[in-house]
Design a protein around this motif. Structure first.
Motif, mmCIF file in Angstrom:
data_model
loop_
_atom_site.group_PDB
_atom_site.id
_atom_site.type_symbol
_atom_site.label_atom_id
_atom_site.label_comp_id
_atom_site.label_asym_id
_atom_site.label_seq_id
_atom_site.Cartn_x
_atom_site.Cartn_y
_atom_site.Cartn_z
ATOM 1 N N GLN A 139 0.826 -1.207 0.000
ATOM 2 C CA GLN A 139 0.000 0.000 0.000
ATOM 3 C C GLN A 139 0.862 1.259 0.000
ATOM 4 O OE1 GLN A 139 -2.344 -0.918 3.508
ATOM 5 N NE2 GLN A 139 -4.172 -1.295 2.274
ATOM 6 N N ILE A 140 1.957 1.235 0.744
ATOM 7 C CA ILE A 140 2.858 2.393 0.771
ATOM 8 C C ILE A 140 3.465 2.625 -0.600
ATOM 9 C CG2 ILE A 140 5.044 3.261 1.707
ATOM 10 C CD1 ILE A 140 4.324 1.864 4.339
ATOM 11 N N VAL A 141 3.856 1.535 -1.272
ATOM 12 C CA VAL A 141 4.426 1.673 -2.616
ATOM 13 C C VAL A 141 3.387 2.232 -3.578
ATOM 14 C CG1 VAL A 141 5.291 0.385 -4.602
ATOM 15 C CG2 VAL A 141 6.165 -0.126 -2.317
ATOM 16 N N ARG A 142 2.181 1.657 -3.547
ATOM 17 C CA ARG A 142 1.136 2.039 -4.505
ATOM 18 C C ARG A 142 0.523 3.402 -4.223
ATOM 19 N NH1 ARG A 142 -3.260 -1.623 -3.902
ATOM 20 N NH2 ARG A 142 -4.215 -0.411 -5.565
ATOM 21 N N LYS A 143 0.327 3.722 -2.936
ATOM 22 C CA LYS A 143 -0.433 4.926 -2.591
ATOM 23 C C LYS A 143 0.419 6.083 -2.080
ATOM 24 C CE LYS A 143 -4.636 2.284 -1.600
ATOM 25 N NZ LYS A 143 -5.708 2.004 -0.613
ATOM 26 N N VAL A 144 1.690 5.817 -1.818
ATOM 27 C CA VAL A 144 2.568 6.883 -1.326
ATOM 28 C C VAL A 144 3.741 7.099 -2.283
ATOM 29 C CG1 VAL A 144 4.033 7.696 0.567
ATOM 30 C CG2 VAL A 144 1.929 6.440 1.077
ATOM 31 N N PHE A 145 4.578 6.087 -2.424
ATOM 32 C CA PHE A 145 5.795 6.249 -3.227
ATOM 33 C C PHE A 145 5.500 6.655 -4.669
ATOM 34 C CE2 PHE A 145 8.420 3.683 -0.141
ATOM 35 C CZ PHE A 145 9.349 4.682 0.080
ATOM 36 N N LEU A 146 4.710 5.840 -5.367
ATOM 37 C CA LEU A 146 4.495 6.098 -6.790
ATOM 38 C C LEU A 146 3.739 7.399 -7.062
ATOM 39 C CD1 LEU A 146 3.785 2.476 -8.106
ATOM 40 C CD2 LEU A 146 5.912 3.774 -8.182
ATOM 41 N N PRO A 147 2.634 7.687 -6.323
ATOM 42 C CA PRO A 147 1.958 8.975 -6.570
ATOM 43 C C PRO A 147 2.821 10.181 -6.214
ATOM 44 C CG PRO A 147 0.491 7.443 -5.441
ATOM 45 C CD PRO A 147 1.849 6.836 -5.409
ATOM 46 N N GLU A 148 3.550 10.114 -5.104
ATOM 47 C CA GLU A 148 4.364 11.257 -4.687
ATOM 48 C C GLU A 148 5.545 11.484 -5.625
ATOM 49 O OE1 GLU A 148 4.025 13.469 -2.131
ATOM 50 O OE2 GLU A 148 2.034 12.624 -1.779
ATOM 51 N N ALA A 149 6.060 10.413 -6.192
ATOM 52 C CA ALA A 149 7.226 10.515 -7.077
ATOM 53 C C ALA A 149 6.833 10.669 -8.541
ATOM 54 C CB ALA A 149 8.108 9.280 -6.912
ATOM 55 N N LEU A 150 5.534 10.771 -8.831
ATOM 56 C CA LEU A 150 5.070 10.752 -10.217
ATOM 57 C C LEU A 150 5.722 11.822 -11.107
ATOM 58 C CD1 LEU A 150 3.276 9.328 -12.220
ATOM 59 C CD2 LEU A 150 1.385 10.830 -11.545
ATOM 60 N N PRO A 151 5.803 13.086 -10.673
ATOM 61 C CA PRO A 151 6.462 14.085 -11.550
ATOM 62 C C PRO A 151 7.895 13.710 -11.891
ATOM 63 C CG PRO A 151 5.251 15.173 -9.781
ATOM 64 C CD PRO A 151 5.268 13.717 -9.450
ATOM 65 N N SER A 152 8.637 13.234 -10.897
ATOM 66 C CA SER A 152 10.016 12.820 -11.138
ATOM 67 C C SER A 152 10.070 11.584 -12.019
ATOM 68 C CB SER A 152 10.729 12.548 -9.809
ATOM 69 O OG SER A 152 12.057 12.136 -10.017
ATOM 70 N N LEU A 153 9.136 10.655 -11.820
ATOM 71 C CA LEU A 153 9.087 9.448 -12.655
ATOM 72 C C LEU A 153 8.801 9.798 -14.112
ATOM 73 C CD1 LEU A 153 7.073 7.042 -10.314
ATOM 74 C CD2 LEU A 153 9.475 6.791 -10.999
ATOM 75 N N ILE A 154 7.955 10.795 -14.330
ATOM 76 C CA ILE A 154 7.627 11.208 -15.693
ATOM 77 C C ILE A 154 8.849 11.826 -16.373
ATOM 78 C CG2 ILE A 154 6.271 12.834 -17.067
ATOM 79 C CD1 ILE A 154 3.976 12.380 -15.088
#
Length: 226
Positions: A139-154
């Motif tokens: 849940q932390i990976v799906r709901k915290v890490f990935l959404p919070e890092a989305l601009p950097s991931l893009i």
């Protein structure tokens, strides 16, 4: 001048369209599968660090070693070295299909490091808050890490796609097709400078379009800029 351009397009226009199409196919398909491998690998690299949410020292070291080895191999050498594996997977060593396997193998470790770096930028306080509320690691990976890092991931995705696009030009040296193949066969071997410059300009245009699109997406997704 216009007559020369018209004559060039009449002679090579179809080849340029096919080369651009092949380059885009190699880039898009390879990027997709490279992220299928690289994204979870990058997540594992982040969460298994000593200060991660699932610290596993030896898992992290082994994964880190695999990624470092993969990133250190020059693409042209990797492509030749795994030709038998490529033929086993896709049935051919050359052409667009033959380029996709080495592109994926080469890009996945690079993407893994990009993902790991992006996730490392997430505020530790947000992660701790999720842990305090009883969120599971998944849940932390799906709901915290990935959404919070989305601009950097893009933004990382734009770098990854452009890198893969550059690799497709290298793959053209060994019969993969695409714009790189046209540049070598016509621009260099057959001494047609106009083809060399045209393929170069097309690659530059593709790179600029990708960078502009993903920079815009990153800005739109960045909550700090809203």
């Amino acid at each position: 001048m216009l007559d020369a351009i018209s004559a060039f397009l009449a002679q090579y226009g179809t080849l340029l369209l096919e080369g651009t199409r092949d380059t885009m196919i190699m880039t898009i398909v390879s990027t997709f599968f490279a992220y299928v491998l690289g994204l979870p690998l990058g997540v594992l690299l982040n969460i298994t660090q000593p200060h991660g949410i699932w610290p596993k020292k030896w898992v992290n070291r082994v994964l880190g070693w695999i990624v470092n080895v993969g990133r250190s191999l020059p693409f042209i050498i990797l492509m030749i070295a795994i030709m038998d594996f490529t033929k086993l997977i896709v049935g051919t060593k050359i052409g667009v299909r033959g380029a996709i396997v080495p592109l994926v193998v080469s890009a996945a470790p690079f993407i893994a490091r990009m993902v790991e770096t992006s996730l490392a930028e997430v505020d530790a306080g947000v992660v701790e808050a999720a842990q305090s509320m009883g969120a599971s690691r998944l849940q932390i990976v799906r709901k915290v890490f990935l959404p919070e890092a989305l601009p950097s991931l893009i933004l990382g995705a734009s770098i990854s796609i452009i890198t893969i696009l550059a690799y497709t030009a290298i793959a053209g040296a060994v019969g993969a097709g695409g714009l790189g193949d046209l540049a070598i066969r016509y621009g260099y071997q057959r001494r047609v400078p106009s083809m060399l410059w045209t393929t170069t300009i097309l690659i530059i245009v593709l790179v600029q379009a990708i960078q502009t699109l993903f920079s815009w997406l990153s800005t739109k997704m960045d909550k700090r800029l809203r």
